[in-house]
Scaffold this motif. Sequence first.
Motif, PDB file in Angstrom:
ATOM      1  N   ALA A  29       0.884  -1.790   0.065  1.00 40.09           N
ATOM      2  CA  ALA A  29       0.402  -0.075   0.004  1.00 40.09           C
ATOM      3  C   ALA A  29       0.632   1.770   0.187  1.00 40.09           C
ATOM      4  CB  ALA A  29      -1.369   0.093   1.104  1.00 40.09           C
ATOM      5  N   THR A  30       2.309   0.796   0.785  1.00 40.72           N
ATOM      6  CA  THR A  30       3.228   2.865   0.810  1.00 40.72           C
ATOM      7  C   THR A  30       3.748   2.577  -0.137  1.00 40.72           C
ATOM      8  OG1 THR A  30       4.892   1.522   1.950  1.00 40.72           O
ATOM      9  CG2 THR A  30       2.918   2.324   3.152  1.00 40.72           C
ATOM     10  N   ALA A  31       3.963   1.692  -0.840  1.00 44.62           N
ATOM     11  CA  ALA A  31       4.891   1.487  -2.900  1.00 44.62           C
ATOM     12  C   ALA A  31       4.038   1.898  -3.177  1.00 44.62           C
ATOM     13  CB  ALA A  31       5.082   0.297  -2.390  1.00 44.62           C
ATOM     14  N   ASP A  32       2.468   1.871  -3.209  1.00 47.40           N
ATOM     15  CA  ASP A  32       1.097   2.137  -4.544  1.00 47.40           C
ATOM     16  C   ASP A  32       1.241   3.556  -4.433  1.00 47.40           C
ATOM     17  OD1 ASP A  32       2.266  -0.315  -5.976  1.00 47.40           O
ATOM     18  OD2 ASP A  32       0.547  -1.476  -5.057  1.00 47.40           O
ATOM     19  N   CYS A  33       1.008   4.208  -2.886  1.00 44.96           N
ATOM     20  CA  CYS A  33       0.868   5.280  -2.703  1.00 44.96           C
ATOM     21  C   CYS A  33       1.041   7.155  -3.793  1.00 44.96           C
ATOM     22  CB  CYS A  33       0.242   5.538  -1.712  1.00 44.96           C
ATOM     23  SG  CYS A  33       1.961   6.191  -0.561  1.00 44.96           S
ATOM     24  N   GLY A  34       2.393   6.316  -4.786  1.00 46.34           N
ATOM     25  CA  GLY A  34       2.930   8.233  -5.319  1.00 46.34           C
ATOM     26  C   GLY A  34       3.701   6.798  -6.711  1.00 46.34           C
ATOM     27  N   PRO A  35       4.026   8.704  -7.203  1.00 43.60           N
ATOM     28  CA  PRO A  35       4.256   8.335  -7.953  1.00 43.60           C
ATOM     29  C   PRO A  35       5.711   7.778  -8.949  1.00 43.60           C
ATOM     30  CG  PRO A  35       4.563  10.428  -7.927  1.00 43.60           C
ATOM     31  CD  PRO A  35       4.586   9.809  -6.606  1.00 43.60           C
ATOM     32  N   LEU A  36       6.941   7.349  -7.235  1.00 46.26           N
ATOM     33  CA  LEU A  36       7.755   7.328  -7.557  1.00 46.26           C
ATOM     34  C   LEU A  36       8.457   5.972  -8.668  1.00 46.26           C
ATOM     35  CD1 LEU A  36       9.713   7.846  -4.328  1.00 46.26           C
ATOM     36  CD2 LEU A  36       9.445   8.901  -5.859  1.00 46.26           C
ATOM     37  N   THR A  37       9.274   5.713  -8.769  1.00 44.68           N
ATOM     38  CA  THR A  37       9.597   5.126  -9.885  1.00 44.68           C
ATOM     39  C   THR A  37       9.989   3.449  -8.743  1.00 44.68           C
ATOM     40  OG1 THR A  37      11.861   4.800 -10.286  1.00 44.68           O
ATOM     41  CG2 THR A  37      10.196   5.846 -11.951  1.00 44.68           C
ATOM     42  N   ASP A  38       9.654   2.008  -9.380  1.00 36.44           N
ATOM     43  CA  ASP A  38      10.233   1.044  -8.973  1.00 36.44           C
ATOM     44  C   ASP A  38      12.147   1.829  -7.935  1.00 36.44           C
ATOM     45  OD1 ASP A  38       8.368   0.087  -8.274  1.00 36.44           O
ATOM     46  OD2 ASP A  38       8.798  -1.866 -10.148  1.00 36.44           O
ATOM     47  N   ARG A  39      12.793   2.235  -8.688  1.00 32.05           N
ATOM     48  CA  ARG A  39      14.317   2.857  -8.583  1.00 32.05           C
ATOM     49  C   ARG A  39      14.065   3.410  -7.219  1.00 32.05           C
ATOM     50  NH1 ARG A  39      19.530   2.564 -11.109  1.00 32.05           N
ATOM     51  NH2 ARG A  39      20.101   5.078 -10.860  1.00 32.05           N
ATOM     52  N   GLU A  40      13.369   4.561  -7.891  1.00 33.75           N
ATOM     53  CA  GLU A  40      13.031   5.148  -6.537  1.00 33.75           C
ATOM     54  C   GLU A  40      13.076   4.739  -5.579  1.00 33.75           C
ATOM     55  OE1 GLU A  40      12.561   9.202 -10.073  1.00 33.75           O
ATOM     56  OE2 GLU A  40      11.018   8.094  -9.150  1.00 33.75           O
ATOM     57  N   LYS A  41      11.932   3.705  -5.636  1.00 32.16           N
ATOM     58  CA  LYS A  41      11.421   3.278  -4.043  1.00 32.16           C
ATOM     59  C   LYS A  41      12.839   2.707  -3.378  1.00 32.16           C
ATOM     60  CE  LYS A  41       7.700   1.716  -6.191  1.00 32.16           C
ATOM     61  NZ  LYS A  41       6.042   1.448  -6.045  1.00 32.16           N
TER      62      LYS A  41
END
Length: 103
Positions: A29-41
């Motif tokens: 849920a926290t990973a999907d709540c914004g626009p960051l790419t997987d790399r940025e996350k």
Amino acid sequence: MTKSMPGAAGDLAEEYPSVWKAYAALGKATADCGPLTDREKRLVKLALAIGAGSEGAVHSHTRRAISEGIEAEAIMQVAMLAIGPLGLPRAVAAKTWIEDIED
């Protein structure tokens, strides 16, 4: 999934699967709540682990970054960026924790 997870986190996941399932759902849920790419996350999570001074989390996020194809130079840059806000000792510790996995 838990068999490939090293250490205490894997042990917790095996012993308390319902807790691990809830924790994993929160992570998604926290990973999907914004626009960051997987790399940025991944790089942000590495930086947060460094800031928290968590050797285990730095190892984990370094392992994951490598497996996701993030180049070693980018991973190490995160440790170097810690010098300003966290100080040289924390950055050096992070560098050694990253090198534990990269070597």
